[in-house]
Scaffold this motif. Structure first.
Motif, short mmCIF file in Angstrom:
data_model
loop_
_atom_site.label_atom_id
_atom_site.label_comp_id
_atom_site.label_asym_id
_atom_site.label_seq_id
_atom_site.Cartn_x
_atom_site.Cartn_y
_atom_site.Cartn_z
N SER A 68 -92.90 -41.90 8.93
CA SER A 68 -94.29 -42.07 8.49
C SER A 68 -94.43 -42.71 7.12
CB SER A 68 -95.02 -40.71 8.51
OG SER A 68 -94.95 -40.12 9.78
N GLY A 69 -93.38 -43.41 6.67
CA GLY A 69 -93.45 -44.10 5.39
C GLY A 69 -93.46 -43.20 4.18
N ARG A 70 -93.15 -41.92 4.35
CA ARG A 70 -93.11 -40.96 3.23
C ARG A 70 -91.69 -40.93 2.67
NH1 ARG A 70 -96.95 -36.37 6.20
NH2 ARG A 70 -98.86 -37.63 6.11
N THR A 71 -91.38 -41.98 1.90
CA THR A 71 -89.98 -42.27 1.57
C THR A 71 -89.49 -41.60 0.30
OG1 THR A 71 -90.67 -44.33 0.47
CG2 THR A 71 -90.05 -44.47 2.79
N ALA A 72 -90.38 -41.10 -0.56
CA ALA A 72 -89.94 -40.39 -1.78
C ALA A 72 -89.18 -39.15 -1.35
CB ALA A 72 -91.14 -40.02 -2.64
N THR A 73 -87.92 -39.05 -1.76
CA THR A 73 -87.01 -38.04 -1.22
C THR A 73 -86.14 -37.46 -2.33
OG1 THR A 73 -86.90 -39.21 0.91
CG2 THR A 73 -85.08 -37.71 0.42
N VAL A 74 -85.78 -36.20 -2.19
CA VAL A 74 -84.77 -35.59 -3.04
C VAL A 74 -83.66 -35.04 -2.13
CG1 VAL A 74 -84.22 -33.82 -4.74
CG2 VAL A 74 -86.43 -34.99 -4.84
N ASP A 75 -82.43 -35.52 -2.34
CA ASP A 75 -81.26 -34.94 -1.69
C ASP A 75 -80.81 -33.75 -2.52
OD1 ASP A 75 -81.37 -36.93 0.18
OD2 ASP A 75 -79.44 -37.84 -0.34
N VAL A 76 -80.59 -32.60 -1.87
CA VAL A 76 -80.24 -31.37 -2.57
C VAL A 76 -78.92 -30.85 -2.04
CG1 VAL A 76 -80.93 -28.99 -3.06
CG2 VAL A 76 -82.68 -30.80 -2.92
N SER A 77 -78.01 -30.54 -2.96
CA SER A 77 -76.78 -29.83 -2.62
C SER A 77 -76.73 -28.55 -3.45
CB SER A 77 -75.54 -30.68 -2.90
OG SER A 77 -74.37 -29.91 -2.66
N LEU A 78 -76.50 -27.43 -2.79
CA LEU A 78 -76.39 -26.14 -3.47
C LEU A 78 -74.96 -25.63 -3.47
CD1 LEU A 78 -79.58 -24.46 -1.94
CD2 LEU A 78 -79.38 -25.69 -4.11
N ASP A 79 -74.03 -26.49 -3.03
CA ASP A 79 -72.62 -26.09 -2.96
C ASP A 79 -71.69 -27.13 -3.58
OD1 ASP A 79 -72.81 -28.10 -1.07
OD2 ASP A 79 -72.50 -26.79 0.65
N GLY A 80 -72.14 -27.72 -4.70
CA GLY A 80 -71.29 -28.66 -5.43
C GLY A 80 -71.09 -29.98 -4.74
N GLY A 81 -71.93 -30.31 -3.78
CA GLY A 81 -71.82 -31.59 -3.09
C GLY A 81 -71.11 -31.52 -1.76
N ALA A 82 -70.65 -30.34 -1.37
CA ALA A 82 -69.97 -30.21 -0.08
C ALA A 82 -70.91 -30.54 1.07
CB ALA A 82 -69.40 -28.80 0.08
N HIS A 97 -75.49 -27.09 -8.52
CA HIS A 97 -76.65 -27.53 -7.77
C HIS A 97 -76.93 -28.99 -8.17
CE1 HIS A 97 -78.41 -23.23 -6.99
NE2 HIS A 97 -77.15 -23.35 -6.62
N ILE A 98 -77.05 -29.86 -7.20
CA ILE A 98 -77.19 -31.29 -7.44
C ILE A 98 -78.48 -31.78 -6.79
CG2 ILE A 98 -76.07 -33.54 -7.21
CD1 ILE A 98 -73.46 -31.87 -6.52
N TYR A 99 -79.23 -32.61 -7.54
CA TYR A 99 -80.51 -33.13 -7.06
C TYR A 99 -80.49 -34.65 -7.25
CZ TYR A 99 -81.46 -28.20 -7.68
OH TYR A 99 -81.38 -26.83 -7.62
N VAL A 100 -80.65 -35.38 -6.16
CA VAL A 100 -80.61 -36.84 -6.20
C VAL A 100 -81.97 -37.36 -5.73
CG1 VAL A 100 -79.39 -38.92 -5.49
CG2 VAL A 100 -78.16 -36.74 -5.64
N GLY A 101 -82.76 -37.88 -6.65
CA GLY A 101 -84.00 -38.54 -6.28
C GLY A 101 -83.71 -39.92 -5.75
N LEU A 102 -84.34 -40.31 -4.66
CA LEU A 102 -84.10 -41.63 -4.08
C LEU A 102 -85.26 -42.03 -3.17
CD1 LEU A 102 -83.08 -40.88 -0.96
CD2 LEU A 102 -80.98 -40.35 -2.18
N ASN A 103 -85.30 -43.31 -2.86
CA ASN A 103 -86.29 -43.85 -1.94
C ASN A 103 -85.59 -44.03 -0.59
OD1 ASN A 103 -88.88 -44.84 -1.32
ND2 ASN A 103 -88.21 -46.96 -1.60
#
Length: 492
Positions: free
Chosen positions: A195-209, A183-189
């Protein structure tokens, strides 16, 4: 990190934004409390290999990942260009002997040098060196994010790009190994969010596939959130993330909330990061502090460094109810930039109402928090003091009421002259492995033992008697900024 929309864009890594913090160490100490004596020794190693002894790059903005199942294996990174080719891949630093020696391996999917890079190593089934997951920004007009993976950090094979897009800033990667897939979690802007709500987390639950992007901002912003979005993962599948909710910006000062969100199931549900609601408006995201003033300056303000986006979060690996968050703002009157650390012991529902003792620190940058397996809290930061950058790693078993402070380096802040911004970096990093805190920082590389109170080992050629660097053949080499690895024993 990049500029605000509508303000001058800084495209290259040579011009990304900053992290910072600040006060003389010891301010904020509670009456009757005393600091614990520093340990006698820590291991500090300059990462530049002997083969690159003649280099004079500003190798700033370091990061570190450790293979927890085999902690001999580590990967570090910095703004280090490919030493052989201007078109070759940007390199990583790899150690297979617990940080005693390091080699460069040019396997990132970015030409020459990254604009940002962070990474994490999972256990890696059938991969003895683990699986390395990285988020990188390419130094191009579009500032492209690549989310990539390697199953052997010693291989010369370039990392496999699994996801890619533009218009994002400052990826910050965390990963947790599961039996079926990482499980991979990438915090990014993500400046492409609506709507300018740019705080984001990219989530992968399959090893990045595959990745899904989740905006974690639920309130109105001034057009975007702050660049720093920091995830923290506990082994029980609790995931926290901290970010700056920017409410106003006048060109030099951001009025910001410090916000923490939480997910109790590793973001596996259809509406992740909704577990924490703030009592003031019932919206997702706990407001740890509201409407603080954060100076935003790309003109060097502290020791050739810029300020604007210092943020860190850490969770106790054996008690996910305990979580720390640290940030920097204008702080007390007269301070340019002040570091603060708060703690929650109820999963982020409530937070300490004031800074923890010994954590109101002025004129500093590059905060990194970590919690060891035995509950010891760790705090890494770099403070401008007496014209020198002083790198501290602080430990505490009682929420920083009493502390153990280890100074790793104290170097001139005016030398070398900066080649670009960030000078030291928009961040450094601290983590815990077994009975050690490990981390990386950047500093002036003058081979002077007085600059490294715990001692230091150089791989690159250096004469400590004359305090000069050489190219390996005895010819003098100008001082520059190097990344340094360190380890310090965790307090028992």
């Amino acid at each position: 990190m990049r500029a605000l929309a509508g303000y001058p864009t800084r495209v290259l890594a040579l011009t990304l934004l900053t992290l910072m913090v600040g006060t003389v160490f010891g301010r904020g100490q509670s009456p009757g409390k005393r600091a614990v004596a520093a340990p006698a020794h820590a291991k500090v190693v300059d990462l530049i290999p002997a083969s690159l002894s003649g280099e004079t790059n500003q190798d700033s903005e370091p990061f570190l990942a450790v293979q927890t199942a085999n902690p001999q294996v580590m990967v570090a990174s910095a703004f280090t260009p490919n030493p052989i080719s201007n078109t070759g891949n940007a390199p990583l630093y790899v150690s297979e002997d617990a940080g005693n020696t390091w080699v460069l391996n040019a396997i990132t999917p970015v030409p020459r040098m990254t604009c940002d890079i962070t990474h994490a190593i999972s256990i890696g089934e059938n991969h003895p060196r683990g699986d390395l997951h990285a988020g990188t920004l390419a130094c191009a007009a579009s500032v492209t994010l690549d989310e990539s993976e390697s199953d052997d950090v010693s291989s010369s094979a370039v990392m496999n790009v699994q996801s890619s897009r533009t218009n994002v800033d400052q990826p910050f990667v965390r990963a947790l190994a599961f039996s079926n897939a990482d499980h991979i979690y990438v915090g990014l802007n993500d400046l492409g969010q609506s709507s300018g709500r740019t705080a984001t987390v990219d989530v992968s639950l399959d090893g990045g596939a595959s990745y899904k992007s989740y905006s974690i901002e639920s309130r109105k912003t001034m057009g975007q959130d702050g660049p720093s979005v920091r995830p923290a993962i506990a082994p029980d599948n609790t995931v926290y993330a901290a970010f700056f909710g920017w409410r106003k910006f006048n060109g030099s000062m951001a009025t910001s909330d410090v916000v923490v969100v939480r997910d109790d199931a590793g973001a596996t549900g259809s509406h992740p990061f909704q577990a924490l609601k703030d009592p003031s408006d019932k919206l997702p995201g706990r407001l740890v502090v509201k409407r603080v003033s954060i100076p935003w300056s790309n003109a060097p303000t502290l020791g050739q460094e810029r300020i604007g986006s210092t943020l860190s979060i850490a969770v106790d690996p054996n008690n996910s109810s305990t979580v720390y968050v640290g940030w920097a703002d204008r702080g007390r009157k007269g301070d340019i930039y002040t570091l603060h650390v708060r703690r929650s012991t109820d999963r982020g529902v409530t937070w300490s109402k004031s800074d923890l003792p010994h954590t109101t620190i002025s004129n500093a940058t590059n905060i990194a928090l970590a919690v060891a397996n035995n509950g010891t809290g760790g705090l890494l930061y770099q403070q401008l003091s007496g014209g020198r950058w002083v790198t501290h790693v602080v430990q505490s078993r009682d929420a920083f009421a009493t502390i153990q402070d280890t100074i790793l380096a104290t170097v001139p802040a005016d030398r070398p002259v900066g080649q670009f911004l960030p000078y030291l970096g928009d961040y450094d990093y601290l983590l815990s492995v077994g009975n050690e805190f490990r981390g990386v920082f950047c500093a002036n590389n003058t081979p002077d033992r007085a600059n490294f109170p715990q001692g230091v080992t150089y791989q690159r050629a250096a004469d400590f008697n004359t305090r000069t660097l050489t190219d390996g053949s005895g010819n003098p080499v100008a001082i520059s900024i190097d990344p340094f690895y360190f380890s310090v024993a965790v307090m028992p």
